[in-house]
Design a protein around this motif. Sequence first.
Motif, PDB file in Angstrom:
ATOM      1  N   ASP A 511       1.355  -1.272   0.448  1.00 18.08           N
ATOM      2  CA  ASP A 511      -0.411   0.147   0.133  1.00 18.08           C
ATOM      3  C   ASP A 511       0.609   1.245  -0.276  1.00 18.08           C
ATOM      4  O   ASP A 511       0.369   2.408  -0.396  1.00 18.08           O
ATOM      5  CB  ASP A 511      -0.703  -0.445   1.419  1.00 18.08           C
ATOM      6  CG  ASP A 511      -2.180  -1.233   1.343  1.00 18.08           C
ATOM      7  OD1 ASP A 511      -2.182  -1.592  -0.024  1.00 18.08           O
ATOM      8  OD2 ASP A 511      -2.823  -1.205   1.903  1.00 18.08           O
ATOM      9  N   GLU A 512       1.908   1.120   0.128  1.00 16.60           N
ATOM     10  CA  GLU A 512       3.269   2.358   0.844  1.00 16.60           C
ATOM     11  C   GLU A 512       3.112   2.297  -0.636  1.00 16.60           C
ATOM     12  O   GLU A 512       3.753   3.877  -1.009  1.00 16.60           O
ATOM     13  CB  GLU A 512       4.529   1.759   1.585  1.00 16.60           C
ATOM     14  CG  GLU A 512       4.555   1.877   3.353  1.00 16.60           C
ATOM     15  CD  GLU A 512       3.341   0.793   3.450  1.00 16.60           C
ATOM     16  OE1 GLU A 512       3.619  -0.379   2.893  1.00 16.60           O
ATOM     17  OE2 GLU A 512       2.206   0.541   3.881  1.00 16.60           O
ATOM     18  N   LYS A 514       1.955   2.369  -3.347  1.00 14.07           N
ATOM     19  CA  LYS A 514       0.756   2.710  -4.263  1.00 14.07           C
ATOM     20  C   LYS A 514       0.673   3.911  -3.795  1.00 14.07           C
ATOM     21  O   LYS A 514       0.019   4.729  -5.054  1.00 14.07           O
ATOM     22  CB  LYS A 514      -1.216   1.733  -3.910  1.00 14.07           C
ATOM     23  CG  LYS A 514      -1.123   0.522  -3.962  1.00 14.07           C
ATOM     24  CD  LYS A 514      -2.147  -0.018  -3.800  1.00 14.07           C
ATOM     25  CE  LYS A 514      -2.215  -1.074  -4.556  1.00 14.07           C
ATOM     26  NZ  LYS A 514      -3.853  -2.160  -4.561  1.00 14.07           N
ATOM     27  N   GLU A 515       0.557   4.134  -2.907  1.00 16.14           N
ATOM     28  CA  GLU A 515       0.545   5.419  -2.271  1.00 16.14           C
ATOM     29  C   GLU A 515       1.540   6.760  -2.557  1.00 16.14           C
ATOM     30  O   GLU A 515       1.628   8.156  -3.745  1.00 16.14           O
ATOM     31  CB  GLU A 515       0.368   5.729  -0.451  1.00 16.14           C
ATOM     32  CG  GLU A 515      -0.084   7.573  -0.483  1.00 16.14           C
ATOM     33  CD  GLU A 515      -1.312   7.883  -1.112  1.00 16.14           C
ATOM     34  OE1 GLU A 515      -1.341   9.308  -1.044  1.00 16.14           O
ATOM     35  OE2 GLU A 515      -2.277   6.598  -1.099  1.00 16.14           O
ATOM     36  N   GLU A 516       2.786   6.240  -3.048  1.00 11.57           N
ATOM     37  CA  GLU A 516       4.043   6.393  -3.314  1.00 11.57           C
ATOM     38  C   GLU A 516       4.057   6.916  -4.774  1.00 11.57           C
ATOM     39  O   GLU A 516       3.677   7.889  -5.173  1.00 11.57           O
ATOM     40  CB  GLU A 516       5.160   6.267  -3.337  1.00 11.57           C
ATOM     41  CG  GLU A 516       7.137   6.856  -3.347  1.00 11.57           C
ATOM     42  CD  GLU A 516       7.161   5.638  -3.191  1.00 11.57           C
ATOM     43  OE1 GLU A 516       8.030   4.869  -2.874  1.00 11.57           O
ATOM     44  OE2 GLU A 516       8.472   5.198  -4.833  1.00 11.57           O
ATOM     45  N   ARG A 518       1.257   7.196  -6.893  1.00  5.96           N
ATOM     46  CA  ARG A 518      -0.003   7.828  -6.583  1.00  5.96           C
ATOM     47  C   ARG A 518       0.876   9.601  -6.653  1.00  5.96           C
ATOM     48  O   ARG A 518       0.155  10.599  -7.275  1.00  5.96           O
ATOM     49  CB  ARG A 518      -0.783   7.928  -5.742  1.00  5.96           C
ATOM     50  CG  ARG A 518      -2.520   7.892  -6.783  1.00  5.96           C
ATOM     51  CD  ARG A 518      -3.528   7.668  -4.987  1.00  5.96           C
ATOM     52  NE  ARG A 518      -3.595   6.226  -5.009  1.00  5.96           N
ATOM     53  CZ  ARG A 518      -3.645   5.787  -4.049  1.00  5.96           C
ATOM     54  NH1 ARG A 518      -3.728   6.029  -3.301  1.00  5.96           N
ATOM     55  NH2 ARG A 518      -4.089   3.837  -4.360  1.00  5.96           N
ATOM     56  N   LYS A 519       1.440   9.698  -5.972  1.00  8.10           N
ATOM     57  CA  LYS A 519       1.875  10.946  -5.279  1.00  8.10           C
ATOM     58  C   LYS A 519       3.224  11.161  -6.080  1.00  8.10           C
ATOM     59  O   LYS A 519       3.291  13.113  -6.593  1.00  8.10           O
ATOM     60  CB  LYS A 519       2.590  10.915  -4.091  1.00  8.10           C
ATOM     61  CG  LYS A 519       3.252  12.045  -3.480  1.00  8.10           C
ATOM     62  CD  LYS A 519       3.856  12.115  -2.093  1.00  8.10           C
ATOM     63  CE  LYS A 519       4.543  13.327  -1.412  1.00  8.10           C
ATOM     64  NZ  LYS A 519       5.648  12.498  -1.085  1.00  8.10           N
TER      65      LYS A 519
END
Length: 570
Positions: A511-512, A514-516, A518-519
Amino acid sequence: MKVEIYEALNENYNLANYDEAVKNHNWKDIEKNFSWSETGKINMAYECIDRHVDNGKGDKIALHYKDQDRQDSYTYKDMQVASNKAANVLKNNAAVEKGDRVFIFMPRKPELYFALLGTLKIGAIVGPLFEAFMEKAVKDRLENSEAKVIITTKDLVGRIPKDELPHLEHIVIIDEDVPEEYVDFNTEYEKANETFDIEWLDKEDGLILHYTSGSTGQPKGVLHVQEAMLVHYISGQYVLDFKEDDVYWCSADPGWVTGTSYGIFSPWLNGVTNCVAGGRFSPDGWYDFIQTFNVTVWYTAPTALRMLMGAGDDIIEKYDLSSLRHVLSVGEPLNPEVIKWAHKVFNHRIHDTWWMTETGGHMIVNYPSMDIRAGSMGKPLPGVEAAIVDDQGNELPPNRMGNLALKKGWPSMMRAVWNNKPKFDSYFINDEWYVSGDSAYKDEDGYYWFQGRVDDVIMTAGERVGPFEIESKLVEHPAVAEAGVIGKPDPVRGEIIKAFIALREGYEESDELKEEIRKFVKEGLAGHAAPREIDFKDKLPKTRSGKIMRRVLKAWELDLPAGDLSTMED
Ligand code: 6R9
């Protein structure tokens, strides 16, 4: 978005001044390169092979072939004799006649090329198939075209349902120990006469039938005619920049239009040395191939370049690639990241080219004498008029996204969709514009920018977003090997952006991450372009020519039927 510019080198290119060439263009002038402009007698195989022998170039190498177990080279004279013999086998043993549809269903080997040229010498129409096609894909194509003959191997013959194909009269097998019910190509070839009376055709007579899949319905048979050679010839000059001593490698299979228009016709019409690599892709194998034959002009695809990029730069150190002077790409959008990488590791600018099965040859491309704007497909081929039009056929001003269209009437335009007039007619607006199904815009300086297939364009919170821009940003992230982006219906935003990602070797999904990612898109491109949802996949669904099949991603996501999958990779 900031555009990287790669400036043109100051070299002696065939097309020195693009604007002049556009202004002075006349297809009649290009015809004068061929004797048929006066005699009216035309045959693609003659112009590719025999003409060069007649002009004293018989001893020049026409074909270098290499796979894991075999390496062979053939002169133009050898190719003349081989194609004559193949023509005799097909005419005498399989009753092939002018206008018949003859399919070729076998791996890339020199004999494929002999058989294809032999078929053309008889005046028959060639139908190339990918060797990986399964029974249904083969049946659909042979049935639709009412094919009379198919040329194949012992491994593949089981996928040809002869009993269900009433028009199919002969199966020709190129192999050892051929069972009696089939035509034994090699045995007949040994005995065949080395001369052949070429069938002279009209420029509107059939040449090749390429089946291509749309997003819906059955694959369609796109018919090209002999006159297409004008585009194959002149784009070889202007775009591939062929010179007398070039050694050229197009990595595409003849099952895809790139492997015929630019793997066969264009190089041989221009009399250069053509190379064919058999077997499967491997980074070492590919670099070795370039080194072995001292390839000077290399035509490949973004999917292959991304795989080479993923394989790492250390491998490149092992090979001498200094023969290369011109590198090109086709098939899907060429990500700026790939251009940047290739510039760094090969010291070459990669020239993107845009065209389609239906257009028969190059339409919008980057010319070697022109600056490259990374991410742009370039400008129209001299003699081709392109525009961005709305659905009524009105031209749109610069920087507006719309339908990428071409003014009807260039020589390599398809002449029919086999047995499907309504489908053919549906490509045109006002009988004036051929509409590509791609969406794009043109900048103030006339460079075209691809946005996606019209069906793939995403409308999110009132913004029109092309998937390609987002995918290109995603592959800039060090963890991302490949990315496919779709619009997923959303009650609030119309659509939201969903990304499917295959990770590079050594990265784990989390999930990290994914977040990275996206950012990364949000900060590097735009907030509204950042994918709201990300799924990790081992592999993305792709066609055999390397295109990401967004409609399949969409079908997975929405639980819809995915349509025709015959062209999908295993
Ligand atoms: C030659 C070939 C045609 C479709 C075309 C477009 C995509 C091809 C491209 C490209 C962006 C490029 N496409 N070249 N998209 N940039 N340089 O690929 O023919 O297999 O019929 O596909 O491929 O969407 O409409 P085909």
